[in-house]
Design a protein around this motif. Structure first.
Motif, PDB file in Angstrom:
ATOM      1  N   SER A 122       0.800  -1.225   0.000  1.00  0.00           N
ATOM      2  CA  SER A 122       0.000   0.000   0.000  1.00  0.00           C
ATOM      3  C   SER A 122       0.832   1.274   0.000  1.00  0.00           C
ATOM      4  O   SER A 122       0.303   2.358   0.214  1.00  0.00           O
ATOM      5  N   ASN A 219     -13.564  14.120   5.563  1.00  0.00           N
ATOM      6  CA  ASN A 219     -13.585  12.655   5.622  1.00  0.00           C
ATOM      7  C   ASN A 219     -14.227  12.012   4.400  1.00  0.00           C
ATOM      8  O   ASN A 219     -14.459  10.797   4.387  1.00  0.00           O
ATOM      9  N   ASP A 222     -12.115   9.157   2.809  1.00  0.00           N
ATOM     10  CA  ASP A 222     -12.094   7.928   3.610  1.00  0.00           C
ATOM     11  C   ASP A 222     -13.415   7.176   3.480  1.00  0.00           C
ATOM     12  O   ASP A 222     -13.435   5.946   3.369  1.00  0.00           O
ATOM     13  N   GLY A 223     -14.506   7.913   3.501  1.00  0.00           N
ATOM     14  CA  GLY A 223     -15.810   7.274   3.360  1.00  0.00           C
ATOM     15  C   GLY A 223     -15.987   6.622   2.008  1.00  0.00           C
ATOM     16  O   GLY A 223     -16.502   5.503   1.905  1.00  0.00           O
ATOM     17  N   ALA A 225     -13.562   5.528  -0.037  1.00  0.00           N
ATOM     18  CA  ALA A 225     -12.681   4.363  -0.124  1.00  0.00           C
ATOM     19  C   ALA A 225     -13.242   3.189   0.665  1.00  0.00           C
ATOM     20  O   ALA A 225     -13.168   2.033   0.226  1.00  0.00           O
ATOM     21  N   SER A 226     -13.837   3.471   1.822  1.00  0.00           N
ATOM     22  CA  SER A 226     -14.422   2.417   2.652  1.00  0.00           C
ATOM     23  C   SER A 226     -15.571   1.724   1.928  1.00  0.00           C
ATOM     24  O   SER A 226     -15.671   0.490   1.942  1.00  0.00           O
ATOM     25  N   TYR A 227     -16.421   2.497   1.264  1.00  0.00           N
ATOM     26  CA  TYR A 227     -17.559   1.910   0.570  1.00  0.00           C
ATOM     27  C   TYR A 227     -17.139   1.168  -0.702  1.00  0.00           C
ATOM     28  O   TYR A 227     -17.786   0.197  -1.094  1.00  0.00           O
ATOM     29  N   LEU A 229     -14.571  -0.672  -0.943  1.00  0.00           N
ATOM     30  CA  LEU A 229     -14.179  -1.991  -0.460  1.00  0.00           C
ATOM     31  C   LEU A 229     -15.377  -2.788   0.050  1.00  0.00           C
ATOM     32  O   LEU A 229     -15.498  -3.992  -0.192  1.00  0.00           O
ATOM     33  N   LYS A 230     -16.301  -2.122   0.762  1.00  0.00           N
ATOM     34  CA  LYS A 230     -17.474  -2.802   1.316  1.00  0.00           C
ATOM     35  C   LYS A 230     -18.376  -3.374   0.222  1.00  0.00           C
ATOM     36  O   LYS A 230     -19.048  -4.387   0.431  1.00  0.00           O
ATOM     37  N   THR A 231     -18.407  -2.722  -0.924  1.00  0.00           N
ATOM     38  CA  THR A 231     -19.285  -3.156  -2.016  1.00  0.00           C
ATOM     39  C   THR A 231     -18.608  -4.187  -2.919  1.00  0.00           C
ATOM     40  O   THR A 231     -19.132  -4.518  -3.983  1.00  0.00           O
ATOM     41  N   LYS A 259      -5.218   4.490  -0.678  1.00  0.00           N
ATOM     42  CA  LYS A 259      -6.129   3.944   0.328  1.00  0.00           C
ATOM     43  C   LYS A 259      -6.728   2.599  -0.059  1.00  0.00           C
ATOM     44  O   LYS A 259      -7.103   1.808   0.814  1.00  0.00           O
ATOM     45  N   LEU A 260      -6.828   2.319  -1.357  1.00  0.00           N
ATOM     46  CA  LEU A 260      -7.503   1.104  -1.810  1.00  0.00           C
ATOM     47  C   LEU A 260      -6.524  -0.047  -2.032  1.00  0.00           C
ATOM     48  O   LEU A 260      -5.444   0.149  -2.585  1.00  0.00           O
TER      49      LEU A 260
END
Length: 268
Positions: A122, A219, A222-223, A225-227, A229-231, A259-260
């Protein structure tokens, strides 16, 4: 040195340094090329200062010649192994000189559609050393696919595709449309908007799309990038021009790639 292959709709150039990260980058490039009708070329650049230990010109020439022979053999062995395993031809070139200058010159001559790079654990800046990945992203007018060392795509077929933006722009790289046509999975659209932005009209398409909208702020990145990955998105695509003017980061494309832990395609 390798099988010649001049056919293909797209040209993919892999920058290698014989590391595991660059080997995975080459394998990913081949998998993508198989799906989009592409051809793959490898470029390995070495700085003479990493090879020459003597000031004598004749000794320096001998050192470069010997290193070229050794490096050529190592690269040929690796390429032949991957080419045989994937049943796919690969062309290659070794160059000596200023690394950044040599890469930029080759990009100008070769005109690849996509430059493929690996990243280690990373960390975006240390691939090939001397900040080459950031140099390619910031100083070279090319589309860049970055793949992680710990995330190897075995195939780009029926891929879960995510795109930054409210719709697929007509000017986007054709490979996005080609990949989207070959997948049965819905296209995911990720965007960041401020409260003052006007509502965006949804894109009309025969294929299902899912939109994720994030409020602009510190943020937001970050939000997003988080989604991604979550999806379970497998390939995330973003254009540099789409992030210009956004308040959260002036270099959002590069920040998202950091971030990914999935392949990220950064387009011009």
């Amino acid at each position: 040195m390798s099988i010649k292959n001049d056919s293909g709709k797209y040209k993919l150039l892999v920058l290698m340094d014989l590391s595991q990260a660059s080997e995975i980058a080459l394998t990913n490039a081949i998998q993508l090329a198989k799906v989009i009708d592409g051809r793959v070329e490898v470029l390995y650049v070495k700085a003479p200062t990493d090879v020459v230990k003597y000031e004598n010109q004749l000794s320096a020439m001998r050192a470069i010649h010997e290193d070229n022979r050794t490096t050529k053999a190592q690269l040929q062995e690796l390429i032949q192994k991957i080419s045989k395993k994937e049943d796919f031809p690969i062309t290659s070139r070794i160059a000596y000189g200023n690394i950044k200058g040599s890469i930029k010159e080759h990009l100008s001559d070769s005109q690849p559609d996509i430059v493929v790079l690996g990243k280690r654990k990373s960390k975006l800046a240390n691939f090939l050393g001397n900040g080459i990945t950031e140099f390619v992203l910031s100083d070279c007018n090319v589309n860049v696919l970055i793949v992680g060392e710990d995330h190897k795509l075995h195939s780009f077929k029926d891929i879960s595709l995510g795109i930054y933006g409210n719709k697929v722009e007509e000017s986007n790289l054709g490979v996005i449309n080609d990949l989207n046509k070959q997948t049965t999975k819905p296209l995911k659209l990720f965007s960041v908007r401020s409260p003052q932005d006007k509502p965006v009209e949804e894109e009309t398409s025969s294929k299902e799309t899912v939109s994720y909208v994030f409020s602009e702020g510190t943020n937001a990145l970050d939000g997003l990038a988080s989604y991604v990955l979550k999806t379970n998105t497998q390939l995330f695509c973003i254009t540099k021009k789409q992030t210009k003017g956004l308040s959260f980061q002036p270099d959002s494309a590069r920040q998202i790639a950091k971030k990914l832990d999935i392949p990220v395609l950064i387009m011009q």
